[in-house]
Scaffold this motif. Structure first.
Motif, PDB file in Angstrom:
ATOM      1  N   ALA A  94       0.822  -1.211   0.000  1.00 16.87           N
ATOM      2  CA  ALA A  94       0.000   0.000   0.000  1.00 16.87           C
ATOM      3  C   ALA A  94       0.859   1.265   0.000  1.00 16.87           C
ATOM      4  O   ALA A  94       0.504   2.275  -0.621  1.00 16.87           O
ATOM      5  N   ALA A  95       2.008   1.210   0.678  1.00 14.45           N
ATOM      6  CA  ALA A  95       2.861   2.394   0.805  1.00 14.45           C
ATOM      7  C   ALA A  95       3.492   2.800  -0.520  1.00 14.45           C
ATOM      8  O   ALA A  95       3.912   3.949  -0.681  1.00 14.45           O
ATOM      9  N   LEU A  96       3.563   1.877  -1.467  1.00 21.81           N
ATOM     10  CA  LEU A  96       4.194   2.163  -2.750  1.00 21.81           C
ATOM     11  C   LEU A  96       3.218   2.677  -3.797  1.00 21.81           C
ATOM     12  O   LEU A  96       3.619   2.999  -4.909  1.00 21.81           O
ATOM     13  N   LEU A  97       1.926   2.724  -3.456  1.00 19.07           N
ATOM     14  CA  LEU A  97       0.937   3.261  -4.393  1.00 19.07           C
ATOM     15  C   LEU A  97       1.312   4.695  -4.761  1.00 19.07           C
ATOM     16  O   LEU A  97       1.858   5.428  -3.938  1.00 19.07           O
ATOM     17  N   PRO A  98       1.061   5.117  -6.014  1.00 20.49           N
ATOM     18  CA  PRO A  98       0.251   4.454  -7.050  1.00 20.49           C
ATOM     19  C   PRO A  98       0.976   3.359  -7.835  1.00 20.49           C
ATOM     20  O   PRO A  98       0.391   2.773  -8.740  1.00 20.49           O
ATOM     21  N   GLU A  99       2.241   3.106  -7.507  1.00 26.83           N
ATOM     22  CA  GLU A  99       2.933   1.997  -8.165  1.00 26.83           C
ATOM     23  C   GLU A  99       2.316   0.687  -7.686  1.00 26.83           C
ATOM     24  O   GLU A  99       2.148   0.488  -6.476  1.00 26.83           O
TER      25      GLU A  99
END
Length: 234
Positions: A94-99
Motif C-alpha cells: 500500500a505504501a508504494l501506491l500508485p505503483e
C-alpha cells in the motif's frame, strides 16, 4: 517481471529483537545478517523491485549500503512482537501506491541460507501453477507420527491417531513444515485473505541445509558453518 507480472520483494526486518539484540545487522560470515537476503534477492531476474521494511534506522542504513531500497520507515505499530507477519507486507504494498504489483514476495532476513534459485523457484512454482500463494517448506526432521502427549496419568496419547504404530521412519508419510524462507502471494488475494496459509496455498520444497532459521546465537554459528561448507564464504 515474470510472465508479464510485476513482482515486488520485501524484506521484513524489524529492530526489536530481544533474543539477540541487533540480530538483523549482526555479522554472519563477514556480512550483516540482512545482507545475505538482499544479495540473493538482487540476483533474481524475476523481481522488479526490492525493498526493506523496517522501523529501525540502523537496519535501513545497512540495507541501503547493500543495494536495497528503503522507501519508508515502517510504523511502530507494525513492528511489535505480536504483529502478524502479513501486516508489514500489506503495508509495503500500500505504501508504494500508485505503483502497483501483481505479486509480492516476502523474504525474511532470518533465512540467510536461501539462494536466488530458491527465490526464483518459488516464484515460478506459484505463477506457472496458477496458484495464489506458494511458500517454502522443508521436510520435518521429527515425524509427528512419533509424537505423543503425556496425559495426567502418564499415558502416552498419539498426536496423530493411527490404526497401528509404525516403528520405522521409512514407513511413514513425508511431512513438511514452513521454513520461513520464501513467501510468494498474489497481492489482491493476500489483501483479501490476510493469511498465507489457506487451502489454496502450495508448498515449494527446499533442502534442510538451506532451511536453517536464525533465532539465537547458536544459529549464527550453525549458519556460518553451513555457508562455509557450501563454499559461499572462505
Amino acid at each position: 517481471m515474470y510472465k508479464g507480472k510485476r513482482i515486488l520483494a520485501t524484506i521484513s526486518a524489524r529492530g526489536g529483537s530481544k533474543g539477540v539484540p541487533g540480530k538483523n545487522i549482526r555479522d554472519l560470515g563477514g556480512l550483516p545478517l540482512v545482507a545475505w537476503t538482499i544479495r540473493e534477492a538482487r540476483r533474481s531476474g524475476m523481481i522488479d523491485r526490492l525493498i526493506v521494511s523496517s522501523d529501525d534506522e540502523g537496519i535501513l542504513a545497512v540495507a541501503r549500503s547493500h543495494g536495497a531500497e528503503t522507501p519508508f520507515v515502517r510504523p511502530a505499530e507494525l513492528a511489535r512482537d505480536d504483529t502478524p507477519g502479513v501486516d508489514p507486507v500489506l503495508h509495503a504494498v500500500a505504501a508504494l501506491l500508485p505503483e502497483t504489483y501483481d505479486y509480492v514476495v516476502l523474504l525474511q532476513p532470518t533465512s540467510p541460507l536461501r539462494t536466488v534459485a530458491d527465490i526464483d523457484g518459488a516464484i515460478a512454482a506459484c505463477l506457472d501453477g496458477g496458484h495464489p500463494c506458494v511458500l517454502s517448506v522443508t521436510e520435518a526432521d521429527k515425524s509427528p507420527y512419533f509424537m505423543f502427549t503425556l496425559e495426567d496419568d502418564k499415558r502416552l496419547s498419539p498426536v496423530i491417531a493411527q490404526e497401528r504404530y509404525h516403528t520405522r521412519r521409512q514407513d511413514l508419510p513425508r511431512v513438511f513444515m514452513p521454513n520461513g524462507a520464501v513467501y510468494v502471494a498474489d497481492c489482491a488475494w493476500l489483501a483479501q485473505t490476510r493469511s498465507y496459509l489457506t487451502p489454496q496455498t502450495r508448498g515449494y520444497e527446499m533442502p534442510r541445509e538451506r532451511s536453517q532459521d536464525v533465532d539465537g546465537l547458536l544459529d549464527f554459528d550453525i549458519c556460518e558453518l553451513l555457508l562455509r561448507k557450501a563454499g559461499r564464504i572462505a
